[in-house]
Scaffold this motif. Structure first.
Motif, PDB file in Angstrom:
ATOM      1  N   LYS A  92       0.813  -1.214   0.000  1.00 16.16           N
ATOM      2  CA  LYS A  92       0.000   0.000   0.000  1.00 16.16           C
ATOM      3  C   LYS A  92       0.848   1.267   0.000  1.00 16.16           C
ATOM      4  O   LYS A  92       0.502   2.264  -0.636  1.00 16.16           O
ATOM      5  N   SER A 121     -12.118  -3.787  -5.166  1.00 16.77           N
ATOM      6  CA  SER A 121     -12.159  -3.700  -3.698  1.00 16.77           C
ATOM      7  C   SER A 121     -10.804  -4.011  -3.085  1.00 16.77           C
ATOM      8  O   SER A 121     -10.353  -3.344  -2.142  1.00 16.77           O
ATOM      9  N   THR A 122     -10.124  -5.029  -3.632  1.00 22.05           N
ATOM     10  CA  THR A 122      -8.796  -5.400  -3.139  1.00 22.05           C
ATOM     11  C   THR A 122      -7.796  -4.277  -3.367  1.00 22.05           C
ATOM     12  O   THR A 122      -7.001  -3.939  -2.477  1.00 22.05           O
ATOM     13  N   LEU A 131      -8.444  -1.101  -3.685  1.00 21.50           N
ATOM     14  CA  LEU A 131      -8.773   0.029  -2.817  1.00 21.50           C
ATOM     15  C   LEU A 131      -8.187  -0.166  -1.421  1.00 21.50           C
ATOM     16  O   LEU A 131      -7.771   0.793  -0.769  1.00 21.50           O
ATOM     17  N   LYS A 132      -8.125  -1.429  -0.965  1.00 17.80           N
ATOM     18  CA  LYS A 132      -7.619  -1.726   0.371  1.00 17.80           C
ATOM     19  C   LYS A 132      -6.101  -1.809   0.418  1.00 17.80           C
ATOM     20  O   LYS A 132      -5.484  -1.474   1.424  1.00 17.80           O
ATOM     21  N   GLN A 133      -5.469  -2.282  -0.661  1.00 17.90           N
ATOM     22  CA  GLN A 133      -4.043  -2.596  -0.627  1.00 17.90           C
ATOM     23  C   GLN A 133      -3.171  -1.624  -1.412  1.00 17.90           C
ATOM     24  O   GLN A 133      -1.988  -1.876  -1.606  1.00 17.90           O
ATOM     25  N   THR A 166      -2.826   2.837  -2.887  1.00 15.75           N
ATOM     26  CA  THR A 166      -3.324   4.206  -2.836  1.00 15.75           C
ATOM     27  C   THR A 166      -4.055   4.476  -4.149  1.00 15.75           C
ATOM     28  O   THR A 166      -3.418   4.590  -5.198  1.00 15.75           O
ATOM     29  N   ASP A 181     -17.085   2.095   0.548  1.00 10.51           N
ATOM     30  CA  ASP A 181     -15.924   2.374   1.408  1.00 10.51           C
ATOM     31  C   ASP A 181     -14.953   3.351   0.764  1.00 10.51           C
ATOM     32  O   ASP A 181     -14.126   3.950   1.457  1.00 10.51           O
ATOM     33  N   SER A 182     -15.026   3.517  -0.555  1.00  9.12           N
ATOM     34  CA  SER A 182     -14.066   4.399  -1.221  1.00  9.12           C
ATOM     35  C   SER A 182     -14.252   5.852  -0.802  1.00  9.12           C
ATOM     36  O   SER A 182     -13.312   6.645  -0.827  1.00  9.12           O
ATOM     37  N   LYS A 191     -14.592   6.990   2.053  1.00  7.12           N
ATOM     38  CA  LYS A 191     -13.823   7.247   3.268  1.00  7.12           C
ATOM     39  C   LYS A 191     -12.344   7.522   2.959  1.00  7.12           C
ATOM     40  O   LYS A 191     -11.613   8.018   3.808  1.00  7.12           O
ATOM     41  N   LEU A 192     -11.907   7.162   1.754  1.00  6.52           N
ATOM     42  CA  LEU A 192     -10.487   7.256   1.420  1.00  6.52           C
ATOM     43  C   LEU A 192     -10.082   8.640   0.904  1.00  6.52           C
ATOM     44  O   LEU A 192      -8.897   8.912   0.758  1.00  6.52           O
TER      45      LEU A 192
END
Length: 259
Positions: free
Chosen positions: A5, A37-38, A40-42, A44, A62-63, A65-66
């Protein structure tokens, strides 16, 4: 999929795979959602327009929140060089007066509407299409008896494409959805006025440097407005100025600041 990340930027251009118009099955959509989704989590994530970021927030809750940064694409210096680059296709092979359309024949490029526009424009107008034409739209062209007014090219050089831009009455770009809108920005940089829908990211990217329509009547008015030389020159200059905002130097600079 395992990403670092802290060291990985993933740039999102569009989410057309998830659009119902694409006609993709649930399995492909599920796999695509899992991949996004993966990432977005792992990594930037970066979006190439506010429109694309909004689409990410719509499809992936969830995006939001980023606070995903927006970094616009850039253009090579080539597109801005009005003197050095010459048309490497015989200009005499081009129609005298033509509107240009560039891109695939995907649903969102709206080529069917472009064909409808040509059908109502005066006979002296031709259409120069760069990119594929589907069998469905070939049949439409034949049914409207427009074959003789359409010039079709694929797999051309950037030099030829810029020549097409510079000699066109306008780029006609009635796209229904764009993550960024490469053809519009290339056209502006090349000194070609743009007539467009303003949908997707187009208004965000092009601002007031292009002409906007929303139906055949308004598009005809936009195209014919460009016959007025002062108006045409106004949009040529506004387009060049707007396109100058999109350089790879700016893009890389913004990306480096993110990390």
């Amino acid at each position: 999929m395992f990403l670092n990340k802290r060291k990985t930027l993933v740039i999102c251009h569009d989410l057309h795979t998830l659009y119902p118009e694409e006609g993709n099955g649930w399995l492909l959509k599920a796999l695509y959602r899992f991949q996004i989704s993966t990432m977005l989590k792992q990594s930037t994530p970066v979006a190439i327009s506010r429109y694309t970021r909004n689409e990410l927030n719509h499809y992936f809750r969830d995006s939001a929140k980023l606070n995903i940064p927006v970094v616009y694409d850039g253009l090579e210096d080539f597109w801005f060089d009005q003197e050095k680059n010459k048309l490497d296709t015989n200009k005499s092979a081009l129609p005298d007066l033509y509107i240009l359309t560039v891109g695939t024949d995907a649903w969102y490029k709206n080529l069917a509407l472009t064909i409808d526009l040509l059908a109502v424009l005066p006979e002296e107008y031709s259409l120069l299409k760069v990119g594929e034409i589907s069998d469905k739209n070939k049949a439409k062209i034949e049914a409207l008896n427009l074959d003789r007014r359409i010039y079709h090219h694929e797999h051309i050089s950037d030099q030829t494409l810029q020549g097409f831009y510079r000699n066109a009455q306008c780029l006609f770009f009635p796209s229904l959805s764009e993550g960024f809108g490469w053809p519009a920005v290339e056209a502006m940089a090349s000194g070609c006025p743009v007539v467009t829908s303003g949908m997707g990211s187009i208004k965000e990217v092009c601002g007031d440097a292009v002409l906007y329509g929303n139906d055949i009547k308004s598009y005809v008015a936009c195209v014919e407005t460009l016959n007025h030389k002062p108006t045409r020159l106004q949009y040529v200059e506004k387009g060049k100025k707007r396109a100058a905002n999109y350089s790879w130097e700016n893009t890389v600079d913004f990306l480096l600041r993110i990390k």
